[in-house]
Design an enzyme around this catalytic site. Structure first.
Site, short mmCIF file in Angstrom:
data_model
loop_
_atom_site.label_atom_id
_atom_site.label_comp_id
_atom_site.label_asym_id
_atom_site.label_seq_id
_atom_site.Cartn_x
_atom_site.Cartn_y
_atom_site.Cartn_z
CB THR A 35 -0.86 -0.35 1.68
OG1 THR A 35 -0.09 -0.31 2.45
CG2 THR A 35 -1.77 -1.16 1.03
CG HIS A 50 11.13 -3.18 3.23
ND1 HIS A 50 10.51 -3.97 3.79
CD2 HIS A 50 10.75 -2.23 3.25
CE1 HIS A 50 10.78 -2.79 4.46
NE2 HIS A 50 10.59 -1.98 4.82
NE ARG A 51 8.65 -4.31 -5.88
CZ ARG A 51 8.35 -4.01 -6.72
NH1 ARG A 51 8.12 -3.66 -7.86
NH2 ARG A 51 7.16 -3.08 -6.11
#
Length: 169
Positions: A35, A50-51
């Protein structure tokens, strides 16, 4: 299939917990429903980090506002982590959206989803009363949203200092 709500404060370990638990489930596909929006360089770096940490085993679906629609696209055999509801709520508040309608729509989508879901959100109601109307409204809306999602959830887990505390299920 099943719905787990994972609550916790900032840096409590809630995302790590959700990803670990989701990773234990058999799945045809693993999906991160994100989000966040990269509105500045720091957030872009955070999203990229994070990815990279998740690696190629996770597909990413970006749903900063249309979260219910993204949930409705999930299929049986998929495991999804939604990160996070409070950021989604912030996006909707900034857009002056109808929060009650959006949360109700999301609740219907979560309950109807054939995927196994781990939904992450920040618990923001345990601190002091905020000093301004917008922050108080956010705290209240988040609390009401959490109650609605928790009522629909099969399991609710609060993560504190990396330790999961099962509240339901």
């Amino acid at each position: 299939m099943s719905l787990t709500l994972v609550l916790g404060g900032a840096r409590s370990g809630k995302t790590s917990y959700a990803l670990t638990e989701a990773g234990k489930r058999p799945a045809e596909r693993r999906v991160m429903v994100a989000t966040a929006e990269a509105l500045d360089a720091e957030m872009a770096e955070r999203i990229a980090r994070h990815r990279a940490e998740r690696g190629g085993a996770w597909a990413t679906v970006e749903a900063p506002r249309e979260l219910a629609a993204a949930v409705r696209e999930l299929r049986s055999g998929e495991v999804a982590v939604i990160d996070c509801l409070t950021l989604w709520l912030t996006n909707l508040m900034l857009d002056e959206a109808d929060l009650g309608a959006a949360v109700a729509e999301l609740g219907l989508a979560l309950r109807a989803s054939p995927a196994e879901l781990f939904v992450i959100s920040n618990e923001v109601g345990q601190g002091i009363v905020p000093d301004n109307a917008l922050a108080r409204r956010f705290r209240d809306e988040a609390g009401w949203m959490h109650q609605a999602v928790a009522a629909a959830a099969d399991q609710v887990v609060m993560v504190v200092a990396g330790l999961p505390l099962v509240l339901k299920g």
